[in-house]
Design a protein around this motif. Structure first.
Motif, PDB file in Angstrom:
ATOM      1  N   LEU A  31       0.848  -1.307   0.018  1.00 58.40           N
ATOM      2  CA  LEU A  31      -0.200  -0.002   0.037  1.00 58.40           C
ATOM      3  C   LEU A  31       0.864   1.382   0.077  1.00 58.40           C
ATOM      4  O   LEU A  31       0.616   2.286  -0.700  1.00 58.40           O
ATOM      5  CB  LEU A  31      -0.927   0.253   1.107  1.00 58.40           C
ATOM      6  N   ILE A  34       2.024   1.853  -3.556  1.00 56.81           N
ATOM      7  CA  ILE A  34       0.906   2.287  -4.391  1.00 56.81           C
ATOM      8  C   ILE A  34       0.554   3.816  -3.903  1.00 56.81           C
ATOM      9  O   ILE A  34       0.357   4.531  -4.943  1.00 56.81           O
ATOM     10  CB  ILE A  34      -0.511   1.462  -4.038  1.00 56.81           C
ATOM     11  N   ARG A  35       0.641   4.100  -3.032  1.00 54.26           N
ATOM     12  CA  ARG A  35       0.428   5.809  -2.453  1.00 54.26           C
ATOM     13  C   ARG A  35       1.638   6.289  -3.109  1.00 54.26           C
ATOM     14  O   ARG A  35       1.292   7.622  -3.798  1.00 54.26           O
ATOM     15  CB  ARG A  35       0.657   5.730  -0.954  1.00 54.26           C
ATOM     16  N   TYR A  39      -1.678   7.249  -6.033  1.00 56.97           N
ATOM     17  CA  TYR A  39      -2.912   6.542  -6.186  1.00 56.97           C
ATOM     18  C   TYR A  39      -3.418   6.989  -4.761  1.00 56.97           C
ATOM     19  O   TYR A  39      -2.746   6.644  -3.766  1.00 56.97           O
ATOM     20  CB  TYR A  39      -2.952   5.267  -6.687  1.00 56.97           C
ATOM     21  N   ILE A  41      -4.918   5.690  -1.954  1.00 60.67           N
ATOM     22  CA  ILE A  41      -5.274   4.158  -1.469  1.00 60.67           C
ATOM     23  C   ILE A  41      -6.554   4.286  -0.428  1.00 60.67           C
ATOM     24  O   ILE A  41      -7.171   3.300  -0.254  1.00 60.67           O
ATOM     25  CB  ILE A  41      -4.119   3.624  -0.636  1.00 60.67           C
ATOM     26  N   GLU A  46     -10.789   4.305  -6.753  1.00 62.16           N
ATOM     27  CA  GLU A  46      -9.367   4.335  -7.542  1.00 62.16           C
ATOM     28  C   GLU A  46      -8.392   3.192  -7.125  1.00 62.16           C
ATOM     29  O   GLU A  46      -7.778   2.769  -8.004  1.00 62.16           O
ATOM     30  CB  GLU A  46      -8.744   5.550  -7.077  1.00 62.16           C
ATOM     31  N   VAL A  47      -8.500   2.859  -5.932  1.00 69.15           N
ATOM     32  CA  VAL A  47      -7.665   1.486  -5.343  1.00 69.15           C
ATOM     33  C   VAL A  47      -8.514   0.463  -4.819  1.00 69.15           C
ATOM     34  O   VAL A  47      -9.139   0.861  -3.656  1.00 69.15           O
ATOM     35  CB  VAL A  47      -6.556   2.024  -4.464  1.00 69.15           C
ATOM     36  N   PHE A  65      -5.212  -6.053  -5.318  1.00 66.74           N
ATOM     37  CA  PHE A  65      -5.857  -4.684  -5.565  1.00 66.74           C
ATOM     38  C   PHE A  65      -5.839  -4.377  -7.047  1.00 66.74           C
ATOM     39  O   PHE A  65      -5.287  -5.073  -7.944  1.00 66.74           O
ATOM     40  CB  PHE A  65      -4.663  -3.790  -5.073  1.00 66.74           C
ATOM     41  N   ILE A  67      -6.099  -0.944  -9.375  1.00 61.43           N
ATOM     42  CA  ILE A  67      -5.827   0.412  -9.648  1.00 61.43           C
ATOM     43  C   ILE A  67      -6.735   0.837 -10.723  1.00 61.43           C
ATOM     44  O   ILE A  67      -6.544   0.188 -11.751  1.00 61.43           O
ATOM     45  CB  ILE A  67      -4.499   0.810  -9.859  1.00 61.43           C
ATOM     46  N   LYS A 151       0.295   7.888 -11.147  1.00 55.92           N
ATOM     47  CA  LYS A 151      -0.993   8.341 -11.586  1.00 55.92           C
ATOM     48  C   LYS A 151      -0.875   9.677 -12.641  1.00 55.92           C
ATOM     49  O   LYS A 151      -1.345   9.807 -13.666  1.00 55.92           O
ATOM     50  CB  LYS A 151      -1.631   8.871 -10.550  1.00 55.92           C
TER      51      LYS A 151
END
Length: 370
Positions: A31, A34-35, A39, A41, A46-47, A65, A67, A151
């Motif tokens: 996570l 991803i952040r 994005y 979270i 979005e996630v 997950f 996205i 993103k």
């Protein structure tokens, strides 16, 4: 992006010993990654965690997950516990991939990330990743590529073009490595045609195979030495070419994946960097008056580059911690306890020459006079 990934890598190193399950891997490592890609979270549009990817008659199949953009998944992420053999799970990701509109899929254990697409057959996940990186072996080139998945920069068409290029280059590199290790008849014939007069028989190819293999090894060794000379220059009135004689140029015995006792696992994706090779030659140069440089060898593992005496894991000379922003030299006392010394650049190894010699003295039969 590189600085963000370095912070993430440092965090991963701190917590990896406490991350024992897949859920912990997701929370502590995936996570945050991803952040860092930009994005949200905490935005379920979005996630999406536990994204449903039903396969045929099987219902309730979920990928860890997804996205999303404009309501459609653009990247699927499947997570496994830290230290998992990711290659064993690619078939699982393959099943999920074919049921969604996503063209990018990531398989990760929170430390290593493998990126897949459907470059060969549309909507069928390729068998091999087009790009992989590891947080404990982070390179600046990795950060440039990873940023394309962020993103603000995400452009699927450009990504797929880059993915095709990366995969092509990787295949060529692998093919070239195989040819260097064991030149094929076709490869040898390319060189023999320009040298040999008359018909090229199998016996001619076999003779030229040894010549081609030797010539390639000489060329690579010379290229490495030129790079070292440029990086290290002259220090203590001894040049690299003087301190590393021809007989000690890099051979397959000089560097091999680790067979260590300290929980460092052998792994196929360990990559020895130019800086680590420079460090090895610098240490050989420092110790040249004490031991034959051929006795100073190396074993590469994920976390560090180990330099040993006589290729013996029980005779560590030092460790090069070069896979992070702040580089360190690790040296050992008589009880084999390691002390890490910060380095600004490769040349700093010469500044600590006496400490390296002293570290060597603990594994030599006769003490070293410093």
């Amino acid at each position: 992006m590189y600085d963000k990934l370095v912070v993430l890598a440092e965090r991963a190193e701190r917590v990896r010993g406490q991350v024992a399950t897949e859920e912990a891997t997701k929370t502590a490592l995936v996570l945050p990654f991803i952040r860092e890609l930009g994005y949200d979270i905490f935005n379920p549009s979005e996630v999406i965690p536990e994204f449903t990817a039903d396969v045929g008659i099987k219902r309730g199949e979920k990928v860890d997950f997804a996205i999303c953009r404009d309501g459609q998944p653009i990247i699927l992420i499947e997570c496994k516990p830290v230290g998992s053999k990711l290659e064993s799970y690619s078939s699982q990701l393959y099943r999920y991939f074919s049921t969604t509109h996503a063209r990018i899929a990531i398989l990760t254990d929170g430390i290593r990330y493998s990126f897949f697409s459907d470059l060969h057959d549309r909507n069928k996940l390729d068998e091999t990743a087009f790009f992989s990186f590891s947080l404990d072996r982070l390179h600046k080139d990795d950060a440039i590529r990873i940023e394309q998945f962020a993103k603000p920069q995400f452009n699927l068409d450009q990504l797929l073009i880059e993915a095709e290029s990366l995969k092509c280059r990787s295949n060529i590199r692998s093919h070239f490595a195989r040819e260097i290790a064991n030149p094929s008849d076709e490869f040898v014939r390319h060189f023999a045609d320009s040298q040999h007069e008359g018909r090229i028989t199998q016996s001619v190819l076999d003779r030229y195979r040894l010549l081609v293999k030797s010539a390639l090894a000489d060329y690579i060794a010379s290229a490495v030495e030129r790079r070292l000379q440029g990086a290290l220059g002259v220090r203590n009135e001894v040049s690299v070419s003087e301190s590393v004689p021809d007989s000690t140029k890099l051979s397959p015995a000089d560097i091999e994946p680790a067979k260590l006792d300290d929980k460092q696992d052998k792994d196929d994706d360990i990559e020895t960097t130019v800086e680590e090779l420079q460090g090895l030659f610098a240490v050989k140069a420092i110790l040249r008056d004490i031991v034959d440089p051929k006795r100073v060898t190396a074993r590469d593992v994920r976390s560090y580059f180990g330099i040993l005496l006589d290729d013996n894991n029980r005779k560590p000379i030092c460790r090069l911690w070069f896979n992070r922003t702040q580089k360190y030299l690790g040296i050992f006392d008589s009880e084999k306890k390691e002390e890490r010394i910060p380095l600004d650049d490769i040349d700093d190894l010469f500044t600590h020459a006496e400490r390296i010699k002293q570290s060597l003295s603990h594994v030599l039969e006769s003490p070293v006079a410093t």
